[in-house]
Scaffold this motif. Structure first.
Motif, PDB file in Angstrom:
ATOM      1  N   LEU A  19       0.595  -1.320  -0.115  1.00 52.86           N
ATOM      2  CA  LEU A  19      -0.098   0.002   0.157  1.00 52.86           C
ATOM      3  C   LEU A  19       0.760   1.395   0.023  1.00 52.86           C
ATOM      4  N   LYS A  22       2.085   1.728  -3.589  1.00 56.58           N
ATOM      5  CA  LYS A  22       1.070   2.270  -4.329  1.00 56.58           C
ATOM      6  C   LYS A  22       0.656   3.611  -4.062  1.00 56.58           C
ATOM      7  N   GLU A  23       0.633   4.043  -2.762  1.00 61.37           N
ATOM      8  CA  GLU A  23       0.257   5.414  -2.638  1.00 61.37           C
ATOM      9  C   GLU A  23       1.364   6.418  -3.090  1.00 61.37           C
ATOM     10  N   THR A  24       2.555   5.976  -2.692  1.00 59.96           N
ATOM     11  CA  THR A  24       3.851   6.811  -3.203  1.00 59.96           C
ATOM     12  C   THR A  24       3.478   6.857  -4.748  1.00 59.96           C
ATOM     13  N   ALA A  26       1.187   6.896  -6.585  1.00 67.51           N
ATOM     14  CA  ALA A  26       0.143   7.788  -6.959  1.00 67.51           C
ATOM     15  C   ALA A  26       0.370   9.298  -6.584  1.00 67.51           C
ATOM     16  N   LYS A  27       0.979   9.489  -5.690  1.00 66.67           N
ATOM     17  CA  LYS A  27       1.514  10.853  -5.229  1.00 66.67           C
ATOM     18  C   LYS A  27       2.638  11.409  -5.939  1.00 66.67           C
ATOM     19  N   ILE A  69       1.461   4.677   7.478  1.00 66.96           N
ATOM     20  CA  ILE A  69       0.131   4.258   7.341  1.00 66.96           C
ATOM     21  C   ILE A  69      -0.358   3.989   8.735  1.00 66.96           C
ATOM     22  N   VAL A  81      -2.891   7.817   5.426  1.00 62.79           N
ATOM     23  CA  VAL A  81      -1.453   7.785   4.710  1.00 62.79           C
ATOM     24  C   VAL A  81      -1.003   9.022   4.747  1.00 62.79           C
TER      25      VAL A  81
END
Length: 88
Positions: A19, A22-24, A26-27, A69, A81
């Motif tokens: 996660l 994935k979030e990094t 996206a950012k 997280i 997050v």
């Protein structure tokens, strides 16, 4: 005697690491993740936090991002997050 089989242990933080990546991504969509480290975890009164450090490269610049997280330990529902950039 049968040969001893080694079981691969999947760390408890593995799903949170996925996660975090994935979030990094996206950012920072233009950056490549070149390294990943689980920094640890901490327990709060009603939540837990998994802490990761990812090293990114974008153009000629490399930088680190701490990803925290926070989640409910019983339900594993993500509360937040957060990201903090570092040059170390």
């Amino acid at each position: 005697m049968e040969p001893q089989q080694e079981e691969e242990q999947i760390p408890s933080y593995a799903k949170w690491g996925k996660l975090a990546m994935k979030e990094t991504k996206a950012k920072y969509p233009q950056a490549d993740i070149i390294d990943y480290l689980h920094e640890g975890s901490k327990e709060n009164a009603n939540s837990e936090v998994e802490i990761f450090k990812l090293w990114l490269k974008q153009d000629q610049k490399e930088f680190g991002v701490y990803v925290n997280i926070e989640f409910h330990p019983e339900t594993e529902e993500v509360i937040s997050v957060t990201f903090k950039e570092t040059d170390r």
